[in-house]
Design an enzyme around this catalytic site. Structure first.
Site, PDB file in Angstrom:
ATOM      1  N   CYS A   1       0.663  -1.013   8.588  1.00 50.53           N
ATOM      2  CA  CYS A   1      -0.762  -0.820   8.248  1.00 50.53           C
ATOM      3  C   CYS A   1      -1.131  -1.591   6.989  1.00 50.53           C
ATOM      4  CB  CYS A   1      -1.048   0.650   7.967  1.00 50.53           C
ATOM      5  SG  CYS A   1      -0.733   1.713   9.340  1.00 50.53           S
TER       6      CYS A   1
ATOM      7  N   ARG B   1       0.849  -4.117   5.374  1.00 49.66           N
ATOM      8  CA  ARG B   1       1.382  -5.452   5.108  1.00 49.66           C
ATOM      9  C   ARG B   1       1.760  -6.174   6.389  1.00 49.66           C
ATOM     10  NH1 ARG B   1       4.474  -5.391   1.074  1.00 49.66           N
ATOM     11  NH2 ARG B   1       3.984  -3.260   0.517  1.00 49.66           N
TER      12      ARG B   1
ATOM     13  N   HIS C   1      11.592  -8.836  -3.474  1.00 55.83           N
ATOM     14  CA  HIS C   1      10.419  -8.276  -2.781  1.00 55.83           C
ATOM     15  C   HIS C   1      10.851  -7.529  -1.522  1.00 55.83           C
ATOM     16  CE1 HIS C   1       6.157  -8.053  -1.698  1.00 55.83           C
ATOM     17  NE2 HIS C   1       6.567  -8.258  -0.456  1.00 55.83           N
TER      18      HIS C   1
ATOM     19  N   GLN D   1       9.764   1.218   9.559  1.00 59.86           N
ATOM     20  CA  GLN D   1       9.042   0.034  10.033  1.00 59.86           C
ATOM     21  C   GLN D   1       9.854  -1.239   9.797  1.00 59.86           C
ATOM     22  OE1 GLN D   1       5.699   1.109   7.647  1.00 59.86           O
ATOM     23  NE2 GLN D   1       4.477   1.794   9.380  1.00 59.86           N
TER      24      GLN D   1
END
Lengths: 451, 294
Positions: A50, A52, A102, A123
């Site tokens: 949702c 990224r 990241h 996810q």
């Protein structure tokens, strides 16, 4: 060899942009196959949530810029944009240690809108499984993602980042309380029966008078309702259900709004103006934005929750610092490992060369002067040579690996010297083209990575 | 002590209550209300996290305020409502008392941020504003006590409805603008404000209706018909009609939330106009009357 990452998130792009690029369960393999087919990319993973859309990739040798361009083109194509430049203001690009950090932060939910929320790890795992199934993760990048799972686990167990975490669902509950007070006398309607709906239902079913689940597939709604204090309702009853509900949480995978302004206007008339609160946690959005303009109707989408989340972030600032320290430590270890990987082909080539020379000589002697030796002695000689090679090469190989792991600048020079002195070029190609570690075990980071 | 309307036949009786007691009660009430106001302001500015103590101070202020009114009345030998300033002090006391009574159940703690300054203002006004009042014999009537009592209670309830409506509009605006932080966190839930506003209206409307009827009867009895009286009566009827309309539309077509809040504020505005006409009139007040009394 540099890991690359291109993407956008709730921090860089509004929901209007994110919903164009998001990919559901059906679209994900398609986008992934397009990416994997690009010659510039050796390994690739596509993550879509949702909040990224990110592509993390390992380029082929010295093709970093071309690889980045290829990713941007594929993202633009997926978003139906003619020019990838249209996406440029929203995209971020990261290379090397930044990309690795990241990736670790995302998996550990440190970059999430709701800090510490657990859904993101699932996810990332879904994206990882899809990439592995497509054969797009087979080396260093695969190991990087595996390591990300281990980092996420560490962060969750070693810090309190997830303790008392506000999930999107609980933020929605909090907002609902600003409107209705206690939810004891209010009914909640969930549109969709996916993972997000499940999380919302669990939070809401604790306080609400009633929870109804409305899904295009009634069976799925019924299955979810059976796991909690909720009831399922057919999709064609949606408008009727909205007459009874006070809070509507939408999280369907629909590409177009499932609740329009006209529908809500009709519903509000029938409700005699009773307040209706929509929480739209779907991307693309399920509730038409114009619905928010109606009297006594409030629509909040995922972006609107950001301020609430930011406040929660402040409260857990100390935990965030500890989690970031874990990520930094893990990134350093991973990079050290990947640098060691750079000299691995030289080490292997050196051993191969030593083997080839000494065992070649042994072979020749055993065929000539030492032909009379019995099998037992031949085996003893082979064992002696094996042991000698090991001892002789132990010091140079371990020192070379240590230099590489430490990030010393001369590791590459030492490797080049070895390749030159021992004429290893024929045995192993340039290190940039190799660097493929063994194994893709998820979660433990592999045997060669330190813990 | 502020001179208030005095009944002529009581003028010769010496006060049996010590003026010091009246002063002490006045000072204590003012101090408590002032402290409550400070806490409410600090709360609205985000300096403190709760209003429990502010609300408790209002609760302490209410009996002190009541005692102050009783003692002052005895001291001056006047009926507490026989003068608009004193009457407003009584109305603000009633508003504070109702607030203290229902604040927890209605979840409207923050409404005290309006009630406490109001009570403090009218407490000070009752003492500091000098009104030379004399009873006008022709204004005496049997309906007067009903008229005054109903109107005072009505004013108190509409004041609370007004405060709830304003808080509703602030909260609703923030929710529409999606400004979750700050003030929104400190205001009660939207529905609680809407419900409280409605309940205050439902309770206040019969009071206003009684006030209107008794005021009309009274006006008829005393044959009042000056321009100020007519304007006051007109504003009273408009106020009554607005409150009635808000209640009717809510029941009939679901007019709630923002529209109801605007209607309530408008109705209260006309009620305030009536009170202002009392305050500015040159003839001294014999009562406070929303319902068209002279």
């Amino acid at each position: 060899m540099t890991i690359l990452l291109v993407g956008l998130s709730h921090k860089s792009a509004p929901v209007e942009v994110r919903e164009r690029l998001s990919a559901g369960a059906e679209a994900l393999p398609v986008v992934l196959s397009h990416l994997a087919a690009r010659e510039e990319l050796q390994e690739v993973m596509f993550l879509s949530t949702c909040n990224r859309v990110e592509v993390v990739a390992l380029p082929r040798s010295r093709l970093d810029d071309a690889a980045l361009r290829a990713i941007r083109e594929e993202l633009a194509r997926h978003g139906g944009l003619e020019r990838d430049a249209d996406l440029a203001p929203y995209l971020y690009e990261k290379r090397g240690d930044e990309a690795v950090a990241h990736t670790f932060r995302v998996a550990a939910s440190l970059d999430s809108m709701v800090l510490g929320e657990p859904q993101i790890l699932g996810q990332v795992k879904t994206a990882y499984d899809a990439a592995v199934a497509a054969g797009a993760l087979k080396g260093m990048l695969g190991r990087c993602i595996s390591r990300a799972f281990a980092v996420a686990k560490r962060v969750r167990t070693e810090t309190a980042i997830a303790a008392g975490t506000v999930s999107i669902a609980s933020v929605a509950v909090d907002l609902a309380r600003h409107i209705f007070g206690d939810l004891d006398h209010h009914a909640v309607l969930l549109l969709g029966a996916g993972e997000m709906a499940e999380a919302a239902a669990k939070s809401l079913s604790k306080g609400a008078r009633a929870v109804r689940i409305c899904n295009r597939s009634f069976e799925r709604a019924a299955a979810l309702a059976a796991t909690m204090h909720a009831s399922a309702t057919p999709w064609d009853q949606l408008e009727q259900e909205m007459l009874q509900a006070d809070v509507v949480v939408a999280s369907t995978a629909s590409r177009v709004p499932v609740v329009t302004q006209d529908v809500v206007r009709r519903v509000m008339k029938a409700r005699k103006g009773r307040t209706l609160f929509f929480v739209d946690i779907a991307v693309p959005r399920n509730i038409e934005p114009a619905v928010h303009k109606l009297d006594n109707v409030f629509v909040y989408n995922v972006d609107d929750l950001e301020q609430e989340v930011a406040r929660g972030l402040k409260a857990r600032h100390g935990e965030l610092a500890a989690a970031e320290a874990i990520v930094a430590e893990e990134v350093a270890q991973f990079l050290s490992w990947t640098r060691g990987l750079q000299v691995q082909p030289t080490v292997v080539a050196l051993r191969t060369r030593a083997h080839a020379v000494l065992f070649g000589e042994l072979e020749r002697s055993l065929g000539g002067r030492l032909k009379h030796l019995p099998e037992g002695d031949r085996a003893a000689l082979a064992q002696m040579l094996e042991s000698s090679i090991g001892k002789l090469l132990h010091a140079p190989t371990t020192r070379l690996k240590a230099r590489a792991s430490d990030g010393e600048g001369d590791a590459g020079e030492l490797a080049s010297a070895l390749r030159y002195l021992f004429d290893l070029a024929e045995i192993a190609p340039e290190p940039h083209d190799r660097a493929e570690p063994k194994g893709e075990d998820r979660g433990d980071g592999g045997e060669s990575l330190p813990h | 002590m502020a001179p208030l309307a005095k009944s002529g036949h009581l003028m010769h009786i010496r006060p049996r209550v010590s003026p010091v007691l009246a002063d002490l009660l006045f000072g204590a009430t003012a101090l408590v209300y002032f402290a409550a106001c400070c806490l409410f302001v600090a709360f609205l500015l985000g300096r403190i996290s709760g209003v429990t103590w502010a609300a408790r101070l209002v609760a302490i202020g209410v009996p002190l305020h009541a005692a102050q009114i009783v003692v002052s009345s005895l001291l001056l030998h006047v009926c507490p409502v026989q003068g608009i300033h004193f009457a407003l002090s009584v109305a603000s006391l009633l508003a504070a008392a109702v607030y203290v009574g229902v604040r927890t159940r209605y979840r409207i703690d923050v409404v005290g941020a309006f009630v406490a300054p109001l009570a403090l203002t009218f407490l000070l006004a009752s003492r500091l504003v000098v009104v030379t009042a004399q009873e006008v014999p022709r204004l005496r009537s049997v309906v007067l006590p009903f008229h005054v009592a109903a109107n005072l209670l009505g004013v108190a309830l509409f004041t609370l409805a007004f405060a709830a409506a304003v808080a509703y509009l602030v909260q609703e605006r923030r929710l529409k603008q999606k400004r979750i932080e700050g003030m929104m966190q400190r205001l009660p839930p939207l529905d609680a404000l809407d419900r409280a506003e409605h309940r205050f209206l439902v309770a206040g409307f019969p009071m206003l209706t009684i006030g209107i009827i008794t005021g009309s009867l009274w006006a008829h009895e005393v044959e009042a018909g000056g321009a100020a009286e007519i304007a006051r009566a007109a504003f009273s009827y408009v106020s009554w009609a607005l409150f009635g309309l808000v209640l009717l539309l809510r029941a009939a077509v679901g007019w709630r939330g923002r529209r109801a809040a605007y209607g309530t504020i408008a109705g209260f505005g006309f009620a305030v106009l009536v009170l202002l006409l009392y305050l500015v009139r040159s003839v001294p007040a014999a009562s406070v009357a929303l319902g068209g009394g002279p």
